[in-house]
Design an enzyme around this catalytic site. Sequence first.
Site, PDB file in Angstrom:
ATOM      1  CD  GLU A  97      12.669  44.869  58.011  1.00 38.23           C
ATOM      2  OE1 GLU A  97      12.885  44.061  57.103  1.00 38.23           O
ATOM      3  OE2 GLU A  97      11.772  45.734  57.966  1.00 38.23           O
ATOM      4  CG  ASP A  98      15.846  44.883  55.019  1.00 39.05           C
ATOM      5  OD1 ASP A  98      15.099  45.392  55.886  1.00 39.05           O
ATOM      6  OD2 ASP A  98      15.699  45.096  53.798  1.00 39.05           O
ATOM      7  CG  ASP A 101      15.583  54.439  57.223  1.00 43.59           C
ATOM      8  OD1 ASP A 101      16.602  55.014  57.622  1.00 43.59           O
ATOM      9  OD2 ASP A 101      14.926  54.850  56.249  1.00 43.59           O
ATOM     10  CG  PHE A 150      20.109  53.727  49.696  1.00 39.28           C
ATOM     11  CD1 PHE A 150      18.840  53.771  50.265  1.00 39.28           C
ATOM     12  CD2 PHE A 150      20.365  52.801  48.705  1.00 39.28           C
ATOM     13  CE1 PHE A 150      17.838  52.905  49.833  1.00 39.28           C
ATOM     14  CE2 PHE A 150      19.377  51.928  48.267  1.00 39.28           C
ATOM     15  CZ  PHE A 150      18.111  51.990  48.829  1.00 39.28           C
ATOM     16  NE  ARG A 163      15.395  42.368  46.399  1.00 39.05           N
ATOM     17  CZ  ARG A 163      14.783  43.207  47.217  1.00 39.05           C
ATOM     18  NH1 ARG A 163      15.177  43.340  48.466  1.00 39.05           N
ATOM     19  NH2 ARG A 163      13.758  43.923  46.803  1.00 39.05           N
TER      20      ARG A 163
HETATM   21  P1  5GP Z   1      11.486  52.105  58.278  1.00 40.90           P
HETATM   22  O1  5GP Z   1      12.318  51.678  59.460  1.00 40.90           O
HETATM   23  O2  5GP Z   1      11.822  53.481  57.821  1.00 40.90           O
HETATM   24  O3  5GP Z   1      10.017  51.920  58.471  1.00 40.90           O
HETATM   25  O4  5GP Z   1      11.773  51.217  57.002  1.00 40.90           O
HETATM   26  C1  5GP Z   1      12.691  50.220  56.896  1.00 40.90           C
HETATM   27  C2  5GP Z   1      12.677  49.782  55.447  1.00 40.90           C
HETATM   28  O5  5GP Z   1      13.194  50.847  54.604  1.00 40.90           O
HETATM   29  C3  5GP Z   1      13.609  48.629  55.237  1.00 40.90           C
HETATM   30  O6  5GP Z   1      12.977  47.390  55.418  1.00 40.90           O
HETATM   31  C4  5GP Z   1      14.079  48.837  53.802  1.00 40.90           C
HETATM   32  O7  5GP Z   1      13.168  48.244  52.919  1.00 40.90           O
HETATM   33  C5  5GP Z   1      14.042  50.341  53.594  1.00 40.90           C
HETATM   34  N1  5GP Z   1      15.389  50.940  53.765  1.00 40.90           N
HETATM   35  C6  5GP Z   1      15.765  51.816  54.706  1.00 40.90           C
HETATM   36  N2  5GP Z   1      17.064  52.164  54.571  1.00 40.90           N
HETATM   37  C7  5GP Z   1      17.523  51.462  53.503  1.00 40.90           C
HETATM   38  C8  5GP Z   1      18.826  51.378  52.875  1.00 40.90           C
HETATM   39  O8  5GP Z   1      19.828  52.005  53.235  1.00 40.90           O
HETATM   40  N3  5GP Z   1      18.912  50.537  51.807  1.00 40.90           N
HETATM   41  C9  5GP Z   1      17.855  49.813  51.329  1.00 40.90           C
HETATM   42  N4  5GP Z   1      18.067  49.028  50.290  1.00 40.90           N
HETATM   43  N5  5GP Z   1      16.618  49.872  51.913  1.00 40.90           N
HETATM   44  C10 5GP Z   1      16.461  50.686  52.988  1.00 40.90           C
END
Ligand code: 5GP
Length: 176
Positions: A97-98, A101, A150, A163
């Site tokens: 995963e990237d 959050d 962000f 990206r």
């Molecule tokens: P969570 O952990 O809140 O369920 O979601 C994670 C997802 O929120 C990530 O896969 C990404 O798509 C998005 N996300 C959360 N923080 C960021 C950020 O700082 N930048 C970007 N581009 N996406 C984010």
Amino acid sequence: MSERIEILLDEDTVDAKVKEIGELISRDYEGEEVHMICILKGGVYFMTELSKRVTVPVSMDFMAVSSYGAGTESTGRVKIIKDLDDPVEGKNVLIVEDIVDTGRTLTNLKALLKQRNPKSIKICTLLDKPDRRVVEMKADYTCFEIPNEFVVGYGLDYAQKYRNLPYIGIVKFDEE
Ligand code: 5GP
């Protein structure tokens, strides 16, 4: 308003850490195969670079998901936009995963994939924003913990842009 990108983690720093995590995964999975699951689209750059650094046999698959909104989060489900091509039963699944959050997406996704009987299931994330956590979730491999900003680049987008940046940057907005 115009936006600019402030570098948080430069290209050399990211590349070195991805290599290090790839070596760690290679050691941990010694004698085994690893089935990497890329979460689209943000995980694409990370998974391709990471997999190049893994020396045990690697197979890969791709999945696109979205978490339900605030009203339904307690149901603990993810919506599958694109499902995997192949079964994960009996495989050593590594979700790539990237960013983590709130932790909702990966918590839900891990539970969903567990129902498909993999041999093992672990999570590898490029970035982690621990301050934002709503659901307790700890990835097995984390490249960088970052502050609550962000970020874009290395697969992460802002309105589908940035990206392709080879580094991680923070989006800043300037008044014109
Ligand atoms: P969570 O952990 O809140 O369920 O979601 C994670 C997802 O929120 C990530 O896969 C990404 O798509 C998005 N996300 C959360 N923080 C960021 C950020 O700082 N930048 C970007 N581009 N996406 C984010």
